[in-house]
Design an enzyme around this catalytic site. Sequence first.
Site, PDB file in Angstrom:
ATOM      1  N   ASP A  64       0.870  -1.165   0.000  1.00 36.37           N
ATOM      2  CA  ASP A  64       0.000   0.000   0.000  1.00 36.37           C
ATOM      3  C   ASP A  64       0.910   1.218   0.000  1.00 36.37           C
ATOM      4  O   ASP A  64       1.376   1.671   1.041  1.00 36.37           O
ATOM      5  CB  ASP A  64      -0.908  -0.009   1.230  1.00 36.37           C
ATOM      6  CG  ASP A  64      -1.926   1.124   1.204  1.00 36.37           C
ATOM      7  OD1 ASP A  64      -1.920   1.908   0.237  1.00 36.37           O
ATOM      8  OD2 ASP A  64      -2.737   1.211   2.147  1.00 36.37           O
ATOM      9  N   ASN A  93       4.251   2.856 -11.847  1.00 31.80           N
ATOM     10  CA  ASN A  93       2.953   2.903 -12.509  1.00 31.80           C
ATOM     11  C   ASN A  93       1.798   3.226 -11.566  1.00 31.80           C
ATOM     12  O   ASN A  93       0.791   3.776 -11.996  1.00 31.80           O
ATOM     13  CB  ASN A  93       2.680   1.554 -13.192  1.00 31.80           C
ATOM     14  CG  ASN A  93       1.263   1.433 -13.678  1.00 31.80           C
ATOM     15  OD1 ASN A  93       0.869   2.050 -14.663  1.00 31.80           O
ATOM     16  ND2 ASN A  93       0.444   0.646 -12.980  1.00 31.80           N
ATOM     17  N   SER A 145       1.022  11.244 -18.285  1.00 32.77           N
ATOM     18  CA  SER A 145      -0.317  11.224 -18.876  1.00 32.77           C
ATOM     19  C   SER A 145      -0.443  12.362 -19.879  1.00 32.77           C
ATOM     20  O   SER A 145       0.153  13.429 -19.708  1.00 32.77           O
ATOM     21  CB  SER A 145      -1.399  11.388 -17.806  1.00 32.77           C
ATOM     22  OG  SER A 145      -2.686  11.525 -18.405  1.00 32.77           O
ATOM     23  N   TYR A 158      -5.028  15.552 -10.542  1.00 39.50           N
ATOM     24  CA  TYR A 158      -4.364  14.406 -11.162  1.00 39.50           C
ATOM     25  C   TYR A 158      -3.368  14.866 -12.221  1.00 39.50           C
ATOM     26  O   TYR A 158      -2.228  14.384 -12.272  1.00 39.50           O
ATOM     27  CB  TYR A 158      -5.421  13.497 -11.790  1.00 39.50           C
ATOM     28  CG  TYR A 158      -4.849  12.335 -12.575  1.00 39.50           C
ATOM     29  CD1 TYR A 158      -4.428  11.178 -11.933  1.00 39.50           C
ATOM     30  CD2 TYR A 158      -4.738  12.388 -13.968  1.00 39.50           C
ATOM     31  CE1 TYR A 158      -3.917  10.101 -12.639  1.00 39.50           C
ATOM     32  CE2 TYR A 158      -4.225  11.316 -14.685  1.00 39.50           C
ATOM     33  CZ  TYR A 158      -3.813  10.179 -14.023  1.00 39.50           C
ATOM     34  OH  TYR A 158      -3.301   9.134 -14.736  1.00 39.50           O
ATOM     35  N   LYS A 162       0.829  14.149 -12.644  1.00 38.67           N
ATOM     36  CA  LYS A 162       1.475  13.544 -13.807  1.00 38.67           C
ATOM     37  C   LYS A 162       2.486  14.506 -14.423  1.00 38.67           C
ATOM     38  O   LYS A 162       3.521  14.078 -14.966  1.00 38.67           O
ATOM     39  CB  LYS A 162       0.424  13.100 -14.828  1.00 38.67           C
ATOM     40  CG  LYS A 162      -0.396  11.912 -14.336  1.00 38.67           C
ATOM     41  CD  LYS A 162       0.508  10.740 -13.953  1.00 38.67           C
ATOM     42  CE  LYS A 162      -0.228   9.534 -13.456  1.00 38.67           C
ATOM     43  NZ  LYS A 162       0.680   8.415 -13.121  1.00 38.67           N
TER      44      LYS A 162
END
Length: 266
Positions: A64, A93, A145, A158, A162
């Site tokens: 985790d 990843n 991304s 988010y 990235k």
Amino acid sequence: MSARLQGRKALITGSTSNIGRATALAFAAEGAHVIVSGRDRTRGEAVVAHIRRAGGQADFLRADLDGSLAASHALAAAAIEQLGGHIDILVNNAGIFPPGTTLTTDEQAFDRVYAVNVKAAFFLTQAIVPAMISRGSGVVVNLGSWVARLSLPVGALYASTKGAMETLTRAWSAEFGSQGVRVNAIAPGVILASDEDSDTDPPVGLLMHGTPAGRTGHPDAVAAAAVFLASDDAAFVHGTVVDVDGGRTGVAVVADAGAFQAARTA
């Protein structure tokens, strides 16, 4: 397969599903011994079983990655022990995509997304790269991304994480490249889960209309890029971000390509 990763030892975070799972399968098919890692033991062990049935080498380590140094360093130590002493390839990843906008994001959500998407990868790299430097070789592949550079009206938090990973890719390449460690990144586009049909046109597929590919992608496309970057085929590739996005970021998207072409020739 060409066994481009024969004898290599790889740790892939977040590899119990989707892009991570596809990358684990692809690495194993190319000869790597893969550590599949994630929070879901059932899914992780299923990936390992799939690889072993195909004749590959894989083990599962539950982790985790909460962004703490302790969690990342513990996974690194366990993976190194499981792999017999060293890691040749690290794929950062693991990540989470929270719903919401800037105006609906609270401090707890902000901290959790940065912890999982950036801090965990930072401290895992910190734990693994020194041994790569000592051996004079190693590869780190980060996941960025397309939304880090081509923004949408949602997902700012988010996207910023990235962007951070793509910046770290260049910074780490500068820091570690001369010591034998190659660092690169992949920026996936609109990718469907591996159990979905990429030829269908779900709502998210609208984002791909007018692109060269004209459709959503599959995790296997990202995995193929990861194999390339991890292999000796990419020995002269440093500090780059490979767009695997069907042309979404590199080509102007035209909503009605037929009308555009007609206007050009009129």
